[in-house]
Design an enzyme around this catalytic site. Structure first.
Site, PDB file in Angstrom:
ATOM      1  N   GLU A 341      23.988  79.981 -28.943  1.00  0.00           N
ATOM      2  CA  GLU A 341      24.225  81.188 -28.135  1.00  0.00           C
ATOM      3  C   GLU A 341      24.314  80.712 -26.705  1.00  0.00           C
ATOM      4  O   GLU A 341      23.336  80.253 -26.128  1.00  0.00           O
ATOM      5  CB  GLU A 341      23.098  82.203 -28.312  1.00  0.00           C
ATOM      6  CG  GLU A 341      23.362  83.512 -27.577  1.00  0.00           C
ATOM      7  CD  GLU A 341      22.837  83.498 -26.152  1.00  0.00           C
ATOM      8  OE1 GLU A 341      23.528  84.053 -25.276  1.00  0.00           O
ATOM      9  OE2 GLU A 341      21.765  82.943 -25.900  1.00  0.00           O
ATOM     10  N   CYS A 375      20.547  87.531 -20.668  1.00  0.00           N
ATOM     11  CA  CYS A 375      21.936  87.075 -20.739  1.00  0.00           C
ATOM     12  C   CYS A 375      22.935  88.193 -20.919  1.00  0.00           C
ATOM     13  O   CYS A 375      24.140  87.939 -20.896  1.00  0.00           O
ATOM     14  CB  CYS A 375      22.102  86.022 -21.820  1.00  0.00           C
ATOM     15  SG  CYS A 375      21.071  86.212 -23.243  1.00  0.00           S
TER      16      CYS A 375
END
Length: 409
Positions: A341, A375
């Site tokens: 990720e 994020c």
């Protein structure tokens, strides 16, 4: 939110797997015939002025150790979550990012000293996990592993307030958010405790008719897919979600019968130490869940060892795109499975027919969650020109109401 490995099966995609409700990422699982895989961000602190040092935190097999100041231990109900019997010889500092300028000057911004581990320590941890793997993988039932995950989740919930305070002191997030993350993190353990016993987990699979036909048109036998633990997994987690990014990687690994070596962020190692302590109390055997704590200088060699070591069969990483690319490159010689990720780029779009009250409240949540350090926090706003001035005015009013201070206040 991170998109690193949740459930890990490798090979031909056959289905989508349910996961806890999360709007920002979607995961797919796959199985491979006769193959194996793993289901897998200033305030004053006068009340914390004392700097008495107390020995703190660790677990067995010399995995990781720390010493902590009374600023930390004095506010915990159970300091043994991060307590060890002897100090480590080489350490790095863990800093309270919300400490005042005076505390940084006098040194009391340091809340702990954690063992500094490098390549050799990583090799040792990997070898211990390798030794522990056969018994965990082959001599435990899915129901047994499920029970341990459930027990681990329960112990984390029982220590929720302590863990939340540790998390706030080392990451800087508000205490309310830390408390919320405890629940978020344990949800992954609860989820994978349930997944462990499903027929598509380790030991399960499916049988299907062969696509090849006999001369008379009948299937030429059957094909069998068996899901098995992929082996020892290397897990690397970021600082902004010190619990959740660990449980959503370690949880599925343990559920599938994998052993794992975790490298948490050098900014938030104490939460990881507390989690490892509770995992041992829940019954996770020695070697099955290893922890490697490294400072920024040694992080690169720890990651390199995880990638080049042939014992590690899978890497899961949550972090920046450049580092993810590097890990992928370093893992190529051993052809590891990877779940990555990497980064985030989130725009917040407001159309001319939007309900501005809803839009402004959503923008506040999206932009300022964890002080803007997730994020998926919005990094740009695209607002229709006809409502631009009103939206900006309302948003500025809301921003002006934000309280600036330490996360524990």
């Amino acid at each position: 939110m991170p998109r690193s490995g949740l459930c890990w099966l490798d090979g031909m995609d056959i289905k989508s797997l349910r996961e806890p409700s999360r709007s920002s990422s979607y995961h797919r699982t796959s199985v491979k015939l006769l193959t194996i895989m793993m289901l897998s961000t200033s305030a004053r602190h006068s009340r914390f002025a004392a700097t008495t040092t107390i020995m703190v935190a660790s677990f067995s097999n010399a995995a990781a150790f720390s010493t902590a100041t009374s600023r930390l231990t004095s506010i915990l109900n159970d300091p043994s979550l991060i307590t060890c019997d002897s100090p480590p010889s080489q350490t790095f500092d863990v800093i309270d990012p919300g400490a005042s300028a005076a505390q940084f000057k006098d040194g009391s911004a340091v809340i702990a000293h954690v063992r500094r581990m490098g390549r050799d320590d990583t090799k040792d941890a990997i070898n211990r996990a390798h030794i522990a793997l056969p018994d965990w993988r082959d001599k435990t039932t899915a129901a047994y592993r499920s029970g341990i995950l459930t027990k681990w989740s329960s112990l984390i919930k029982e220590s929720a307030e302590d863990i939340a305070k540790i998390m706030t002191l080392e990451s800087g997030k508000p205490l309310a958010e830390s408390r919320g993350e405890v629940g978020y993190g344990t949800s992954f353990l609860d989820y994978y405790a349930a997944e462990a016993i499903r027929p598509n987990n380790s030991g399960g699979g499916f049988i299907s008719p062969s696509p090849f036909a006999t001369p008379d048109g009948a299937p030429r036998g059957k094909m069998m897919a068996i899901n098995e633990a992929v082996g020892v997994c290397g897990l690397i987690t970021p600082w902004n979600f010190p619990i959740a990014m660990i449980t959503r990687k370690v949880g599925p690994a343990l559920a599938a019968g994998c052993a794992c070596v975790l490298k948490p962020s050098e900014l938030t190692p104490l939460t990881a130490i507390a989690l490892e302590t509770l995992a041992k109390r829940a019954g996770v055997p020695e070697g099955v869940f290893e922890l490697v704590t490294a400072d920024r200088e040694l992080t690169r060699e720890v990651g390199d060892e995880m990638c080049v070591n042939s014992i590690i069969k899978k890497i899961s990483f949550t972090g920046s795109t450049p580092v993810g690319k590097l890990l992928m490159k370093q893992s190529s010689d051993t052809v590891k499975r990877l779940s990555l990720e990497l980064g985030g780029n989130a725009s917040f779009i407001v159309f001319d027919d939007a309900d501005l009250d809803v839009a402004v409240n959503a923008a506040m949540s999206s932009k300022f969650r964890h002080a803007g350090q997730t994020c998926v926090c919005s990094d740009r706003f695209l607002v229709h020109k006809s409502i631009e001035e009103e939206f900006v005015a309302r948003l500025a009013e809301k921003v002006g109401q934000i309280k600036i201070g330490h996360g524990l206040e």
